[in-house]
Design an enzyme around this catalytic site. Sequence first.
Site, PDB file in Angstrom:
ATOM      1  N   LYS A 176      37.288  47.634  36.783  1.00  0.00           N
ATOM      2  CA  LYS A 176      36.346  46.574  37.142  1.00  0.00           C
ATOM      3  C   LYS A 176      36.591  46.030  38.544  1.00  0.00           C
ATOM      4  O   LYS A 176      37.729  45.789  38.933  1.00  0.00           O
ATOM      5  CB  LYS A 176      36.472  45.405  36.160  1.00  0.00           C
ATOM      6  CG  LYS A 176      35.945  45.708  34.763  1.00  0.00           C
ATOM      7  CD  LYS A 176      36.016  44.442  33.909  1.00  0.00           C
ATOM      8  CE  LYS A 176      35.880  44.733  32.429  1.00  0.00           C
ATOM      9  NZ  LYS A 176      34.543  45.153  32.020  1.00  0.00           N
ATOM     10  N   ASP A 236      38.835  49.097  26.487  1.00  0.00           N
ATOM     11  CA  ASP A 236      39.629  48.347  27.461  1.00  0.00           C
ATOM     12  C   ASP A 236      41.114  48.563  27.194  1.00  0.00           C
ATOM     13  O   ASP A 236      41.552  48.442  26.045  1.00  0.00           O
ATOM     14  CB  ASP A 236      39.357  46.840  27.314  1.00  0.00           C
ATOM     15  CG  ASP A 236      38.088  46.406  28.027  1.00  0.00           C
ATOM     16  OD1 ASP A 236      37.404  47.260  28.617  1.00  0.00           O
ATOM     17  OD2 ASP A 236      37.788  45.194  27.995  1.00  0.00           O
TER      18      ASP A 236
END
Lengths: 294, 196
Positions: free
Chosen positions: A81, A24
Site C-alpha cells: 500500500k 494482508d
Amino acid sequence: MSRLGTDRVKRGMAEMQKGGVIMDVVNAEQAKIAEEAGAVAVMALERVPSDIRAAGGVARMADPTITEEVLNAVSIPVMAKARIGHIVEARVLEAMGVDYIDESEVLTPADDIYHINKRDFTVPFVCGCRDLGEATRRIGEGASMLRTKGEPGTGNIVEAVNHIRKVQSQISHLRSLSEDEVMVYAKENGAPFEILLQIREEGRLPVVNFAAGGVATPSDAALMMQLGADGVFVGSGIFKSDNPEKFARAIVEATTHYEDYKLIGELSKGLGTAMTGIEMSTLTPADRMADRSQ
Amino acid sequence: MIRIGVLGLQGAFREHIRSVEASGAEGIIIKRVEQLNDIDGLIIPGGESTTMRRLIDKYEFLEPLRQFGKQGKPIFGTCAGMILLASEIAGFDHHHLGLMDIKVERNAFGRQRESFEADLDIKGVAEAYNAVFIRAPYILETGAGVDVLASYNDRIVLAQQGQYLACAFHPELTDDHRLTAHFVTMVEESKKTLAS
C-alpha cells in the site's frame, strides 16, 4: 520487441487473481501461511487495518524491510500500500519490485484532492471505490483493478455489501440509458464519459473488481462473491482470528465454492472466534476510512 | 459439437470460455471431477499455480486429470496451466500433473513490472501473434517428441507433445483466437481417433 506495462498486461495480472483471496500480512511467516493456505497474493503491510485504527495517528507506507522480507518469502504476487496521492511512496514500491500497488484509504491520504496518475507507472494499481463514479474516476487515472472500500479493520461487512451493490445497480441503470442520456449521467456522477460508454456497451467494468473492507468469516467471503465480486481481500480477519492457518484455508475454499452452502457450513465449524467487529454507528466521521478522498 | 472444458477452480477461466466459443466449440466450466466425463478436451487456465494445486488436491482432481490425458484426450495448459502439465519444475522437487515432458521455470521473465506483450510467430499456426506474458514461466528443456512451436528471445514459450499443448502466455486475453482454434482442431482430431 516487447511492450511493458500495457493496459492488457496490467489488467491481465488482476484477471489471473479472479476467484481468489488476497491476504494482508505483516511479516514473512504470515506470508508463508497465506501462500500455503492458497492465497493468490499477499498484501505486505506494517500493521493490519484494525491495528492502524487502534494506533491512530498517521499511517504510511510500510517499512521497506517488511515489504522486502515478504517479497523474498513467497512466490505468489506481492502487493503493498501507498498513501493516496503519494507518488514517491508508489515509486519506491515500484522500484522494490512489488507486483501491485494499492493506493489505499487505509493509510492516511498524502493528497486530499488528487490521486496518483497511475498511467505513468509500469506497475499496476488497485484502488478502492464505493460507487460507479469513484470506480470510473480511478479507471480514468489508470487503475488496473478495483476493490470495494468497505470499512477496513471493522470486521463488519455492511459497507462492503453497500458498495458492491451500489456499483452493480449503477451498472444496470447505465445499461438502461440511451446513449444521449449518458453525458448527463457522467456529469451527475463525476464519471468519465468514454469509460461509461464502454461499460454500457459491455455490461461490466473493464477491470476486475474485488471485495474488501470488513470480510471476517468464510460466509462473508462467499456473500461478496455471490453479490458479484471477482475475488476477496481479507485484511485483519485472518491474522486476528484464533487459528489463522485454518481460517485462511476456510476463506479460500468458501471463495472458490461460494454457492456450496453445505461446504461453507463445514468450513465454518470450530474456527474459533472471528475478529471482534465494530458497529458502524459507533464510528465518528473521522474514523471512517472509506470517506477519505473520493 | 466439440465440448471443451476449462478448469474453473481459480483464475481467468471465463475468458477461455469466450475464446473457445469464438473458435466454434462449446465451452464448459469444470468445477467437479465428474464433469470431466462430459468433455472432449480440457484447458487449464492461467492463475496462481500454487493456489490451483491446493484446490486440485482438495477436490481430488489430480488423478482424474492425469487419467483424462492418458486416455488421449487433449489438454492445453496456459501459464499456470503449463506449470501444472510439466514433468519438472526448476527449483522444486515435485511436479504437479507431470504429463508433458518439459522442464519449466516459474516467474522466469521476472516480476509483474517485467511482464510484457510481444508478437510471436507460431509454427504452422500463426504469424505476428499478439502474446501477453504475465509473470510468465518458460520452458527450459524439452524431452524427445516435444515439438517447439514458438520461442521469444530464444526462450521456449509454446510447445506440443502429442495431445498436450502448453504455452507461457495468455491466449485468452486478446481477441486473437488462432491458438485456441489450433487446440480445437487438436480436440476434433483426437475425438475422431478415439471414436474409431
